[in-house]
Each structure stands twice: as structure tokens, then as C-alpha cells.
Design a protein around this motif. Structure first.
Motif, PDB file in Angstrom:
ATOM      1  N   ARG A 116      49.187 106.887  26.528  1.00 19.04           N
ATOM      2  CA  ARG A 116      47.954 106.720  25.768  1.00 19.04           C
ATOM      3  C   ARG A 116      48.207 107.158  24.334  1.00 19.04           C
ATOM      4  N   ASP A 117      47.899 106.277  23.397  1.00 21.85           N
ATOM      5  CA  ASP A 117      48.261 106.426  21.985  1.00 21.85           C
ATOM      6  C   ASP A 117      46.970 106.428  21.159  1.00 21.85           C
ATOM      7  N   HIS A 118      46.684 107.539  20.479  1.00 22.19           N
ATOM      8  CA  HIS A 118      45.523 107.648  19.590  1.00 22.19           C
ATOM      9  C   HIS A 118      46.015 107.631  18.146  1.00 22.19           C
ATOM     10  N   ARG A 119      45.510 106.702  17.352  1.00 22.55           N
ATOM     11  CA  ARG A 119      45.991 106.539  15.979  1.00 22.55           C
ATOM     12  C   ARG A 119      44.844 106.688  14.978  1.00 22.55           C
ATOM     13  N   PHE A 120      45.150 107.349  13.873  1.00 20.50           N
ATOM     14  CA  PHE A 120      44.252 107.397  12.723  1.00 20.50           C
ATOM     15  C   PHE A 120      44.912 106.582  11.633  1.00 20.50           C
ATOM     16  N   VAL A 121      44.235 105.528  11.190  1.00 20.31           N
ATOM     17  CA  VAL A 121      44.810 104.582  10.230  1.00 20.31           C
ATOM     18  C   VAL A 121      44.390 104.979   8.818  1.00 20.31           C
ATOM     19  N   PHE A 122      45.373 105.182   7.956  1.00 19.25           N
ATOM     20  CA  PHE A 122      45.096 105.540   6.565  1.00 19.25           C
ATOM     21  C   PHE A 122      44.862 104.273   5.739  1.00 19.25           C
ATOM     22  N   ASP A 123      44.060 104.408   4.698  1.00 20.06           N
ATOM     23  CA  ASP A 123      43.851 103.298   3.787  1.00 20.06           C
ATOM     24  C   ASP A 123      43.786 103.810   2.352  1.00 20.06           C
ATOM     25  N   GLY A 124      43.667 102.886   1.411  1.00 18.04           N
ATOM     26  CA  GLY A 124      43.521 103.248   0.000  1.00 18.04           C
ATOM     27  C   GLY A 124      44.690 104.053  -0.539  1.00 18.04           C
ATOM     28  N   GLU A 125      44.367 105.010  -1.397  1.00 20.00           N
ATOM     29  CA  GLU A 125      45.399 105.812  -2.062  1.00 20.00           C
ATOM     30  C   GLU A 125      46.179 106.669  -1.073  1.00 20.00           C
ATOM     31  N   GLU A 126      45.527 107.151  -0.014  1.00 17.57           N
ATOM     32  CA  GLU A 126      46.241 107.935   1.001  1.00 17.57           C
ATOM     33  C   GLU A 126      47.322 107.090   1.668  1.00 17.57           C
ATOM     34  N   LYS A 127      46.988 105.868   1.996  1.00 14.00           N
ATOM     35  CA  LYS A 127      47.969 104.959   2.597  1.00 14.00           C
ATOM     36  C   LYS A 127      49.153 104.745   1.652  1.00 14.00           C
ATOM     37  N   ARG A 128      48.876 104.480   0.388  1.00 17.21           N
ATOM     38  CA  ARG A 128      49.956 104.214  -0.572  1.00 17.21           C
ATOM     39  C   ARG A 128      50.854 105.440  -0.759  1.00 17.21           C
ATOM     40  N   THR A 129      50.257 106.621  -0.778  1.00 12.75           N
ATOM     41  CA  THR A 129      51.049 107.849  -0.955  1.00 12.75           C
ATOM     42  C   THR A 129      52.017 108.036   0.205  1.00 12.75           C
ATOM     43  N   ILE A 130      51.546 107.837   1.425  1.00 12.95           N
ATOM     44  CA  ILE A 130      52.405 108.000   2.603  1.00 12.95           C
ATOM     45  C   ILE A 130      53.470 106.915   2.644  1.00 12.95           C
ATOM     46  N   GLN A 131      53.108 105.686   2.301  1.00 16.18           N
ATOM     47  CA  GLN A 131      54.073 104.590   2.313  1.00 16.18           C
ATOM     48  C   GLN A 131      55.225 104.832   1.340  1.00 16.18           C
ATOM     49  N   GLN A 132      54.917 105.387   0.187  1.00 20.33           N
ATOM     50  CA  GLN A 132      55.939 105.553  -0.850  1.00 20.33           C
ATOM     51  C   GLN A 132      56.876 106.718  -0.579  1.00 20.33           C
ATOM     52  N   ALA A 133      56.375 107.792   0.041  1.00 15.07           N
ATOM     53  CA  ALA A 133      57.209 108.984   0.270  1.00 15.07           C
ATOM     54  C   ALA A 133      56.628 109.754   1.452  1.00 15.07           C
TER      55      ALA A 133
END
Length: 281
Positions: A116-133
Motif C-alpha cells: 500500500r503506497d500513500h503519496r503526497f504530490v508536490f506542485d508549483g515552486e515546491e515541485k520545481r525545487t525538489i526536481q532541480q536538487a
């Protein structure tokens, strides 16, 4: 390999705002000793044969899947003494620079190979920050701020409820960079499985940067398609298809199924043990 029929009693995939729940059926097979050329020779053979082994089955790939696999980066979080590590559960972020950034808690595998997998999906600036580093101080702060929230359900909520481990105790432990070479299996022309060979490198984020080594690992994951239609998920050919592909791999290469998750395999390879020790080997 025999998997029980219809082990999932609720929807495979549901989403409510930022929270996703995914009941994942699948098996994993260690492939460290198998080259890509050998693996794709097996896959080409299975593309021809699978319809005669499982009625209505077909294997398909996206264009350039073999030449341009996506790179996904996972950051595994744990307590200072690695209390999550021995349990078979995990809490990690996963991101791709183009497509996604989310945090997931996965419960240990049950007797039917379902996690069982529970996910919190980031969006906006938070998403971009995590994607970059993804393991930068800024990304870690975003994740820890989410784990401290009490106004919404999130992976840390389910970690504490399931394992009794406070999400406030977590910080990055292992980085995993994964090139995922994917194929799909259909039943009667409809999505049934999403499968891949994962070629990944892991490093210990709790060592000084100059002391970190990147070590390679490989495995095949044969798993139910996340957006599978409910009637297909109930089809007894789904576990039959997983078992048939797994048996064919094991027989071809003399490899075996692993019940270790990637976090555990990575930790073992890096010499990390529960209790907070690192072997240095």
C-alpha cells in the motif's frame, strides 16, 4: 511462481487533491549479473511468445524506450538509527526533472505481494525545487515541513500510524538515481502491467560529500499498471502474467526473486545497518 488471484479488495489507484493511494501488486528480480543486451534478447523472445503463454497477452514498448530511459531520483528518509530500514517499509521522495515530484510512504509487502503506497504530490515552486536538487537543504526543508503538517493526511501520517515512527524524526539517508527501461503488458488490448528493468546507482547521504561512493544495482520489477481498470485488476490472468514473466526471467538467467526493497538493497550494498552503523566496506 504462483500469485494469489484477486488480492486487492479496493481500488488500485485513487486520488484526493494532493494525496494518492496506490495498492501495488508486483514482484522484483535481481538482475545485477545480466547485461542490457541479454535482457533485451529475453524480452524480444517474450514479445513473440507471451500470447501463447497467457491468453490475450501482448507486450508493447514506447518509442525509444530502450535508447532514452527516464532518470528518476529517489531520496530515502529515515530516523538517525534507521528504524524504518529493517521493516520493509519506506518513506522517500521521487522526482523526474520533467514529469513529477512526490513523497511516498510504502507499507511492507503483505502475503499477496501487495504494498500500500500513500503519496503526497508536490506542485508549483515546491515541485520545481525538489526536481532541480532533490537532496538540497531547500528540498529537504519542503519535505520536512510537509511531514510536520497535522491538517492533512500525508505519508508521514501513515508511517506513524502503521509503524509507530514519528515523521518528525526523519532526514535523508540514501540517494538512488534510477534509469528505468519500461515495457507494458496488455490483456485483450488493455493495460495490465507496467514493467521495467531498473539500472540504478546509490550513495550514502549521511557521509561527507567527498567520501560518498556511487554503487550500481539492477533489478526487474513486474507490477500492476497504476491506472488499471477495475475489471482488468480482477482478471485472474493478471497474476498469471506476472508469474509467467518472472518464471521466464529466472529460468533464462538463473536469477531469483528478491523480497528486499530498493532501500534495503541499497543500504546493504553501502554497508548501512539498522541501529545507525555504517561498515565502511
Amino acid at each position: 511462481m504462483v500469485l494469489k488471484h484477486d488480492p486487492i479488495k479496493e481500488s488500485v489507484y485513487t486520488r484526493d487533491k494532493n494525496l494518492v493511494v496506490f495498492n501495488q501488486l508486483g514482484v522484483k528480480i535481481e538482475m545485477d549479473s545480466v547485461s542490457n543486451a541479454e535482457y533485451y534478447s529475453w524480452l524480444d523472445d517474450m514479445i513473440v511468445r507471451i500470447g501463447s503463454l497467457v491468453k490475450g497477452a501482448e507486450i508493447v514498448e514506447k518509442e525509444a524506450a530502450r535508447q532514452s530511459p527516464p532518470l528518476n531520483t529517489a531520496i530515502y528518509y529515515d530516523s538517525a538509527d534507521y528504524r524504518i530500514l529493517p521493516t520493509g517499509a519506506l518513506l522517500r521522495t521521487s522526482c523526474n526533472k520533467i514529469t513529477h515530484a512526490f513523497c511516498a510512504f510504502k507499507a511492507p509487502e503483505d502475503d499477496n505481494h501487495v504494498r500500500r503506497d500513500h503519496r503526497f504530490v508536490f506542485d508549483g515552486e515546491e515541485k520545481r525545487t525538489i526536481q532541480q536538487a532533490p537532496h538540497s537543504p531547500e528540498a529537504v526543508a519542503i519535505v520536512r515541513r510537509m511531514l510536520a503538517r497535522t491538517d492533512v493526511e500525508h505519508p508521514g501520517t501513515h508511517l506513524e500510524r502503521t509503524m509507530g515512527i514519528s515523521p518528525l524524526d526523519l532526514f535523508p539517508a540514501v540517494c538512488l538515481d534510477d534509469y528505468r527501461y519500461t515495457f507494458f503488458a496488455w490483456l485483450d488490448g488493455r493495460d495490465a502491467l507496467r514493467c521495467s528493468i531498473d539500472r540504478y546507482h546509490v550513495s550514502d547521504l549521511r557521509l561527507p560529500e567527498e567520501e560518498r561512493e556511487r554503487r550500481p544495482l539492477s533489478e526487474v520489477e513486474l507490477a500492476i499498471y497504476p491506472r488499471i481498470e477495475p475489471d482488468v485488476a480482477r482478471d485472474p490472468r493478471v497474476p498469471e502474467l506476472i508469474g509467467t514473466l518472472a518464471d521466464a526471467l529466472c529460468e533464462r538467467f538463473g536469477v531469483g526473486q528478491t523480497h528486499e526493497i530498493k532501500y534495503q538493497r541499497s543500504a546493504r550494498t553501502l554497508g548501512i545497518a539498522a541501529g545507525g552503523s555504517t561498515s565502511g566496506s
